[in-house]
Design a protein around this motif. Structure first.
Motif, PDB file in Angstrom:
ATOM      1  N   THR A   1       1.567 -10.534   4.265  1.00 32.97           N
ATOM      2  CA  THR A   1       0.441 -10.189   3.400  1.00 32.97           C
ATOM      3  C   THR A   1       1.018  -9.366   2.262  1.00 32.97           C
ATOM      4  O   THR A   1       1.766  -8.410   2.497  1.00 32.97           O
TER       5      THR A   1
ATOM      6  N   TYR B   1       0.174  -7.368  -1.415  1.00 37.37           N
ATOM      7  CA  TYR B   1      -0.954  -6.695  -2.050  1.00 37.37           C
ATOM      8  C   TYR B   1      -0.805  -6.620  -3.563  1.00 37.37           C
ATOM      9  O   TYR B   1       0.294  -6.491  -4.094  1.00 37.37           O
TER      10      TYR B   1
ATOM     11  N   TRP C   1      -6.418  -8.260  -7.967  1.00 34.74           N
ATOM     12  CA  TRP C   1      -6.536  -9.471  -7.163  1.00 34.74           C
ATOM     13  C   TRP C   1      -7.230 -10.603  -7.899  1.00 34.74           C
ATOM     14  O   TRP C   1      -6.750 -11.745  -7.880  1.00 34.74           O
TER      15      TRP C   1
ATOM     16  N   ASP D   1      -3.076  -4.971  -7.178  1.00 36.56           N
ATOM     17  CA  ASP D   1      -4.188  -4.133  -7.644  1.00 36.56           C
ATOM     18  C   ASP D   1      -5.107  -4.890  -8.588  1.00 36.56           C
ATOM     19  O   ASP D   1      -6.138  -4.379  -8.999  1.00 36.56           O
TER      20      ASP D   1
ATOM     21  N   ARG E   1      -7.292  -2.675  -2.360  1.00 38.93           N
ATOM     22  CA  ARG E   1      -8.400  -1.854  -1.846  1.00 38.93           C
ATOM     23  C   ARG E   1      -8.577  -2.006  -0.337  1.00 38.93           C
ATOM     24  O   ARG E   1      -9.195  -1.157   0.293  1.00 38.93           O
ATOM     25  N   GLU E   2      -8.016  -3.086   0.230  1.00 36.74           N
ATOM     26  CA  GLU E   2      -8.092  -3.276   1.685  1.00 36.74           C
ATOM     27  C   GLU E   2      -7.346  -2.180   2.443  1.00 36.74           C
ATOM     28  O   GLU E   2      -7.659  -1.913   3.602  1.00 36.74           O
ATOM     29  N   ILE E   3      -6.351  -1.579   1.812  1.00 35.71           N
ATOM     30  CA  ILE E   3      -5.512  -0.602   2.530  1.00 35.71           C
ATOM     31  C   ILE E   3      -5.503   0.786   1.888  1.00 35.71           C
ATOM     32  O   ILE E   3      -4.709   1.638   2.270  1.00 35.71           O
TER      33      ILE E   3
ATOM     34  N   SER F   1      -7.415   4.142   1.572  1.00 35.32           N
ATOM     35  CA  SER F   1      -8.490   4.900   2.223  1.00 35.32           C
ATOM     36  C   SER F   1      -9.264   5.703   1.170  1.00 35.32           C
ATOM     37  O   SER F   1      -8.751   5.964   0.073  1.00 35.32           O
TER      38      SER F   1
ATOM     39  N   ARG G   1      -0.112 -14.410   2.115  1.00 30.29           N
ATOM     40  CA  ARG G   1      -1.504 -14.081   1.791  1.00 30.29           C
ATOM     41  C   ARG G   1      -1.517 -13.035   0.690  1.00 30.29           C
ATOM     42  O   ARG G   1      -0.892 -11.978   0.823  1.00 30.29           O
TER      43      ARG G   1
ATOM     44  N   ALA H   1      -3.544 -10.249  -1.058  1.00 35.25           N
ATOM     45  CA  ALA H   1      -4.667  -9.395  -0.668  1.00 35.25           C
ATOM     46  C   ALA H   1      -4.899  -8.301  -1.711  1.00 35.25           C
ATOM     47  O   ALA H   1      -3.989  -7.901  -2.433  1.00 35.25           O
ATOM     48  N   ASP H   2      -6.130  -7.837  -1.739  1.00 37.27           N
ATOM     49  CA  ASP H   2      -6.532  -6.771  -2.648  1.00 37.27           C
ATOM     50  C   ASP H   2      -6.064  -5.425  -2.092  1.00 37.27           C
ATOM     51  O   ASP H   2      -6.296  -5.106  -0.924  1.00 37.27           O
TER      52      ASP H   2
END
Length: 167
Positions: free
Chosen positions: A84, A86, A90, A88, A116-118, A120, A111, A113-114
């Motif tokens: 995956t 990442y 997406w 910023d 923002r998924e990781i 916090s 994959r 991924a955005d």
């Protein structure tokens, strides 16, 4: 414990309809980076002068030194396959990645991924200030894909560590 994310960034000919990827770079978990210019396909004609002032890459340079979309897509699949990765940006990067892979006649084996998924909520609160600090410390003067990916990765790592220590 969260592992350091692999971060990817695309530079493009502009924004919106007709834009295409001109450079891609990523930063691996241990900070190793990879970056390459992408030679435009014959029907990739959109060129935004405002975007060019930011990335400072001439279209002629892409034609002379860029790798074909197939070479770039194959390299990305080799380096990033099964992971995956990442970003910023997406929504834009996904479109540019799709355009690259469509031109290559391939499918990504990773994959996208955005970020923002990781990130916090506590990381989000200190993100901007942390990013500025990282940029100053790294003293990177060229706006390029692998540099941007490294800055994002270091910002995530520093903000993750800072917020983990508070809790």
């Amino acid at each position: 414990m969260m592992t350091v994310p692999v971060v990817i960034d695309f530079e493009a000919s502009g924004f919106g309809k007709g834009s295409y990827p001109i450079e891609v770079g990523f930063s691996c978990r241990h900070g190793d980076g990879w970056c390459t210019l992408i030679r435009p396909e014959d029907d990739w004609q959109h060129w935004d002068c405002d975007a060019a002032q930011i990335h400072n890459i001439r279209r002629e340079t892409l034609i002379e030194r860029g790798k074909t979309p197939q070479m770039v897509a194959e390299s990305l699949n080799t380096y990033l396959g099964g992971q995956t990765v990442y970003t910023d940006g997406w929504t834009q990067d996904y479109v540019w990645m799709a355009r690259l892979y469509d031109a290559a006649g391939l499918t990504p084996r990773f994959r996208l991924a955005d970020f923002r998924e990781i990130i916090s909520p506590p990381q989000e609160k200190i993100w901007h200030a942390t990013r500025i600090q990282v940029q100053e410390e790294l003293n990177i003067t060229r706006h390029r894909a692998s540099n941007d990916a490294r800055i994002l990765q270091m910002t995530w790592l520093r903000s993750y560590d800072a917020t983990r220590l508070v809790h």
